[in-house]
Design an enzyme around this catalytic site. Sequence first.
Site, mmCIF file in Angstrom:
data_model
loop_
_atom_site.group_PDB
_atom_site.id
_atom_site.type_symbol
_atom_site.label_atom_id
_atom_site.label_comp_id
_atom_site.label_asym_id
_atom_site.label_seq_id
_atom_site.Cartn_x
_atom_site.Cartn_y
_atom_site.Cartn_z
ATOM 1 N N GLY A 50 -59.537 54.601 28.879
ATOM 2 C CA GLY A 50 -59.835 54.974 30.350
ATOM 3 C C GLY A 50 -60.102 56.125 30.739
ATOM 4 N N TYR A 51 -58.953 57.100 30.411
ATOM 5 C CA TYR A 51 -58.623 58.239 30.722
ATOM 6 C C TYR A 51 -59.735 59.333 29.785
ATOM 7 C CZ TYR A 51 -56.254 62.885 31.174
ATOM 8 O OH TYR A 51 -56.066 64.202 31.518
ATOM 9 N N ALA A 52 -59.903 58.872 28.548
ATOM 10 C CA ALA A 52 -60.754 59.693 27.684
ATOM 11 C C ALA A 52 -62.231 59.447 28.280
ATOM 12 C CB ALA A 52 -60.624 59.089 26.259
#
Length: 254
Positions: A158-160
């Site tokens: 999700g962060y990437a």
Amino acid sequence: MEDLFHLTGKRALVTGCSRGIGKAIATALARAGADIIGVSATLELSGSEIEKEVTALGRKFHAYACDFSDREALKSFLSTVVTEEPVIDILIANAGTIRRAPAAVHSDEDWDHVMDVNLRSQFVMAREIGAQMIQRKSGKIVFTASLLSFQGGITVPGYAASKGGIAQLTKALSNEWASQGINVNAIAPGYIATDNTSALRADEARNSAILARIPAGRWGIAEDLNGSVVFLSSKASDYVHGTVLTVDGGWMGR
């Protein structure tokens, strides 16, 4: 030359300003002469450490609290801030979060939370404040991207994805707004010693592998980003548009 970088008379809105990178950036902008509008989910409305640091430099500080994962809270905050702060010269869209879990068990809740904080709210905020900048034909917007705007990372899908989106959003807004006198750029911090990276630094194997790849041979500190943000917020960057500037100790050149 010094005049190119001073921010005297400017007002900068800095999100995620209560700690880490955001706090360092807010202080750096104040040192350069800007008054600060500080925003964070848990920011005290009076008496915070960042307020004390900014006012000790002789600059003004106005605090707001906003949970960027809450759409209604964000809408309310933006309605208030554009009324109470009619001129925002600089937007530092730095608020962010991370949830770590392997992709096969990365929950919908984690995905949605990270995307709401890191990407959706950043677009909405830039859209609303950018609209005012368009009217004035002047403004600086600086997003906080990441090395994972370029790479995939491990157990942070999700962060990437959100930080890849920030890099593309930077370019998309720049393409529309450069002709309107607005500079839209981003910084991409490398491995910086903050709360978000505490798990990596505590993992002996990961920590050693990361340090082995960084040509500078050390983790960065939040203050390593100050010069880049002041540059992108100042007259010195007037012909810089749509750039994602890595501040990474040489990681991406390895």
